[in-house]
Scaffold this motif. Structure first.
Motif, PDB file in Angstrom:
ATOM      1  N   ALA A   1     -22.134  73.199  41.850  1.00 22.50           N
ATOM      2  CA  ALA A   1     -22.767  72.926  40.929  1.00 22.50           C
ATOM      3  C   ALA A   1     -22.222  72.997  39.367  1.00 22.50           C
ATOM      4  CB  ALA A   1     -24.200  73.672  40.793  1.00 22.50           C
ATOM      5  N   ARG A   2     -21.423  74.207  39.063  1.00 20.39           N
ATOM      6  CA  ARG A   2     -20.596  74.257  37.994  1.00 20.39           C
ATOM      7  C   ARG A   2     -19.693  73.323  37.884  1.00 20.39           C
ATOM      8  NH1 ARG A   2     -21.490  79.901  38.969  1.00 20.39           N
ATOM      9  NH2 ARG A   2     -19.230  79.812  40.056  1.00 20.39           N
ATOM     10  N   ARG A   3     -19.026  72.873  38.760  1.00 22.15           N
ATOM     11  CA  ARG A   3     -17.706  71.876  38.761  1.00 22.15           C
ATOM     12  C   ARG A   3     -18.512  70.468  38.247  1.00 22.15           C
ATOM     13  NH1 ARG A   3     -13.152  72.229  43.388  1.00 22.15           N
ATOM     14  NH2 ARG A   3     -12.648  74.384  42.484  1.00 22.15           N
ATOM     15  N   LEU A   4     -19.773  70.253  38.905  1.00 18.94           N
ATOM     16  CA  LEU A   4     -20.548  69.058  38.418  1.00 18.94           C
ATOM     17  C   LEU A   4     -21.236  68.954  37.083  1.00 18.94           C
ATOM     18  CD1 LEU A   4     -21.755  68.230  42.052  1.00 18.94           C
ATOM     19  CD2 LEU A   4     -20.113  66.581  40.746  1.00 18.94           C
ATOM     20  N   ARG A   5     -21.427  70.308  36.436  1.00 16.50           N
ATOM     21  CA  ARG A   5     -22.178  70.521  35.298  1.00 16.50           C
ATOM     22  C   ARG A   5     -23.750  70.284  35.583  1.00 16.50           C
ATOM     23  NH1 ARG A   5     -17.709  72.562  34.836  1.00 16.50           N
ATOM     24  NH2 ARG A   5     -16.433  72.266  32.933  1.00 16.50           N
ATOM     25  N   ILE A   6     -24.292  70.400  36.682  1.00 13.50           N
ATOM     26  CA  ILE A   6     -25.400  70.494  37.147  1.00 13.50           C
ATOM     27  C   ILE A   6     -26.194  71.927  37.684  1.00 13.50           C
ATOM     28  CG2 ILE A   6     -25.272  67.971  37.813  1.00 13.50           C
ATOM     29  CD1 ILE A   6     -25.359  69.009  40.690  1.00 13.50           C
ATOM     30  N   GLY A   7     -27.312  71.843  37.628  1.00 13.71           N
ATOM     31  CA  GLY A   7     -28.063  73.110  38.046  1.00 13.71           C
ATOM     32  C   GLY A   7     -28.041  73.222  39.725  1.00 13.71           C
ATOM     33  N   ARG A   8     -28.140  74.542  39.998  1.00 15.92           N
ATOM     34  CA  ARG A   8     -28.037  74.807  41.356  1.00 15.92           C
ATOM     35  C   ARG A   8     -29.196  74.194  42.170  1.00 15.92           C
ATOM     36  NH1 ARG A   8     -30.945  78.751  43.970  1.00 15.92           N
ATOM     37  NH2 ARG A   8     -30.023  79.881  45.718  1.00 15.92           N
TER      38      ARG A   8
END
Length: 75
Positions: free
Chosen positions: A26-33
């Protein structure tokens, strides 16, 4: 910083990792969990089970973005 005063990347930026935790993906995609779990549930983001743990192959976030870009170009 390490003991020599140099910056060390966060663990989820380690390019030697084969599998990522969902939170790392999620962090790599810059989205929420929650959004990341939703993508996994619908099959849009590849994941595997290792014992009882859900993991995302390290190349899966980039593959997901590649498919998104191709779909948007085709639209």
């Amino acid at each position: 910083m390490d003991e020599h005063g140099t910056l060390t990347p966060p663990a989820d930026d380690d390019t030697t990792l084969v599998l990522l935790k969902v939170e790392e993906a999620a962090r790599r995609l810059r989205i929420g969990r929650t959004t990341c779990f939703s993508l996994i549930r619908t099959g849009e983001l590849e994941s595997v089970m290792v014992g009882g743990l859900r993991r995302v192959p390290a190349d899966a976030p980039a593959a997901y973005v590649t498919r998104l870009r191709a779909a948007q170009r085709a639209a």
